[in-house]
Design an enzyme around this catalytic site. Structure first.
Site, mmCIF file in Angstrom:
data_model
loop_
_atom_site.group_PDB
_atom_site.id
_atom_site.type_symbol
_atom_site.label_atom_id
_atom_site.label_comp_id
_atom_site.label_asym_id
_atom_site.label_seq_id
_atom_site.Cartn_x
_atom_site.Cartn_y
_atom_site.Cartn_z
ATOM 1 N N HIS A 1 -132.618 -65.599 -123.398
ATOM 2 C CA HIS A 1 -133.971 -64.665 -122.854
ATOM 3 C C HIS A 1 -134.268 -64.372 -124.238
ATOM 4 O O HIS A 1 -133.889 -63.387 -124.677
ATOM 5 C CB HIS A 1 -133.732 -64.288 -121.392
ATOM 6 C CG HIS A 1 -132.704 -64.834 -120.170
ATOM 7 N ND1 HIS A 1 -134.134 -65.668 -119.267
ATOM 8 C CD2 HIS A 1 -132.012 -65.405 -119.514
ATOM 9 C CE1 HIS A 1 -133.196 -65.992 -118.393
ATOM 10 N NE2 HIS A 1 -132.143 -65.903 -118.705
ATOM 11 N N ASP B 1 -140.607 -68.612 -120.339
ATOM 12 C CA ASP B 1 -140.060 -68.491 -119.171
ATOM 13 C C ASP B 1 -141.126 -68.620 -117.242
ATOM 14 O O ASP B 1 -142.777 -68.027 -117.768
ATOM 15 C CB ASP B 1 -139.503 -67.171 -118.041
ATOM 16 C CG ASP B 1 -138.246 -67.171 -117.211
ATOM 17 O OD1 ASP B 1 -136.772 -67.776 -117.904
ATOM 18 O OD2 ASP B 1 -138.977 -67.234 -115.981
ATOM 19 N N ILE B 2 -141.096 -69.675 -116.817
ATOM 20 C CA ILE B 2 -142.028 -69.846 -115.554
ATOM 21 C C ILE B 2 -142.072 -68.472 -114.565
ATOM 22 O O ILE B 2 -143.167 -68.946 -113.744
ATOM 23 C CB ILE B 2 -141.397 -70.924 -114.971
ATOM 24 C CG1 ILE B 2 -142.296 -71.565 -114.281
ATOM 25 C CG2 ILE B 2 -140.333 -70.893 -113.905
ATOM 26 C CD1 ILE B 2 -142.306 -72.553 -113.210
ATOM 27 N N VAL C 1 -129.827 -72.178 -114.509
ATOM 28 C CA VAL C 1 -130.059 -72.960 -114.875
ATOM 29 C C VAL C 1 -129.001 -73.379 -115.997
ATOM 30 O O VAL C 1 -128.651 -72.703 -116.911
ATOM 31 C CB VAL C 1 -131.270 -73.471 -115.809
ATOM 32 C CG1 VAL C 1 -131.410 -74.632 -116.687
ATOM 33 C CG2 VAL C 1 -132.028 -72.775 -114.360
ATOM 34 N N ASN D 1 -127.116 -66.014 -119.636
ATOM 35 C CA ASN D 1 -126.125 -65.282 -118.819
ATOM 36 C C ASN D 1 -124.989 -66.734 -118.661
ATOM 37 O O ASN D 1 -125.474 -67.663 -119.141
ATOM 38 C CB ASN D 1 -126.994 -65.159 -117.888
ATOM 39 C CG ASN D 1 -127.739 -64.196 -117.424
ATOM 40 O OD1 ASN D 1 -127.701 -62.954 -117.760
ATOM 41 N ND2 ASN D 1 -129.901 -64.714 -117.072
ATOM 42 N N HIS E 1 -128.953 -70.851 -122.436
ATOM 43 C CA HIS E 1 -130.357 -70.510 -123.149
ATOM 44 C C HIS E 1 -130.192 -68.910 -123.010
ATOM 45 O O HIS E 1 -129.920 -68.234 -122.733
ATOM 46 C CB HIS E 1 -131.770 -70.530 -122.459
ATOM 47 C CG HIS E 1 -131.566 -70.774 -120.312
ATOM 48 N ND1 HIS E 1 -130.546 -70.635 -119.776
ATOM 49 C CD2 HIS E 1 -131.778 -69.081 -120.205
ATOM 50 C CE1 HIS E 1 -130.478 -70.717 -119.061
ATOM 51 N NE2 HIS E 1 -130.816 -69.189 -118.873
HETATM 52 P P1 5GP Z 1 -130.780 -67.911 -115.766
HETATM 53 O O1 5GP Z 1 -130.527 -66.708 -114.306
HETATM 54 O O2 5GP Z 1 -130.117 -69.158 -115.963
HETATM 55 O O3 5GP Z 1 -130.409 -66.852 -117.251
HETATM 56 O O4 5GP Z 1 -131.912 -68.409 -116.466
HETATM 57 C C1 5GP Z 1 -132.862 -69.129 -116.090
HETATM 58 C C2 5GP Z 1 -134.221 -68.735 -116.190
HETATM 59 O O5 5GP Z 1 -135.121 -70.339 -116.025
HETATM 60 C C3 5GP Z 1 -135.276 -67.752 -115.088
HETATM 61 O O6 5GP Z 1 -135.926 -66.889 -115.978
HETATM 62 C C4 5GP Z 1 -136.307 -68.970 -114.672
HETATM 63 O O7 5GP Z 1 -137.463 -68.210 -114.496
HETATM 64 C C5 5GP Z 1 -136.557 -69.471 -115.611
HETATM 65 N N1 5GP Z 1 -136.914 -71.346 -115.423
HETATM 66 C C6 5GP Z 1 -136.296 -71.960 -114.171
HETATM 67 N N2 5GP Z 1 -136.923 -73.053 -114.046
HETATM 68 C C7 5GP Z 1 -138.155 -73.049 -115.152
HETATM 69 C C8 5GP Z 1 -138.747 -74.041 -115.251
HETATM 70 O O8 5GP Z 1 -139.179 -75.504 -114.340
HETATM 71 N N3 5GP Z 1 -139.799 -74.076 -116.542
HETATM 72 C C9 5GP Z 1 -139.712 -72.999 -117.077
HETATM 73 N N4 5GP Z 1 -140.664 -72.616 -117.677
HETATM 74 N N5 5GP Z 1 -138.809 -71.966 -116.687
HETATM 75 C C10 5GP Z 1 -138.213 -72.380 -115.889
#
Ligand code: 5GP
Ligand code: ZN
Length: 112
Positions: free
Chosen positions: A102, A30-31, A96, A87, A100
């Protein structure tokens, strides 16, 4: 070009620190990590949310968990434990819209 961030990572159009990949699944850091290990495990195939997971992709969804388990073990967290989250949608905190898992490990997590 896809407007989905994770499809662009799958296509190699955006960089990622890849931890695992095969024909169906990719895992990368994760970034914005929330734990010493914070990996995202995704299907290569675009599925926007859990709510839209097709019945025929049940095995693919299960494979995400198998990869999470293997990664956690490889990184040395099988004994200490870890958290796996998906999520779904706005109130689920999904940002996103490409499903996915986590995988969070390496510190004591509390609450949900
Ligand atoms: P969500 O809230 O959709 O479950 O989690 C999305 C996750 O994607 C977040 O933890 C966020 O930090 C991660 N994320 C967003 N943009 C990028 C990216 O460009 N690269 C990577 N590796 N992670 C990302
Ligand atoms: Zn996508």
């Amino acid at each position: 070009m896809s407007d989905c961030l994770f499809c662009r990572i799958v296509a190699g159009e955006l960089p990622a620190k890849v931890l695992y990949q095969d024909d169906d699944v990719m895992a990368f850091h994760d970034i914005n990590p929330q734990a010493p290990l914070h990996a995202l495990i995704i299907p290569r195939k675009h599925i926007a949310t859990l709510a839209e997971l097709p019945e025929e992709d049940t095995a693919l969804a299960g494979k995400l968990f198998q990869v999470a388990k293997k990664l956690a073990a490889e990184q040395g967290y099988a004994e200490s434990g870890y958290r796996v989250i998906m999520n779904c949608g706005k109130h689920g905190g999904q940002v996103v819209y490409h499903i996915h898992l986590h995988l969070l490990a390496g510190k004591q997590l509390h609450g949900l």
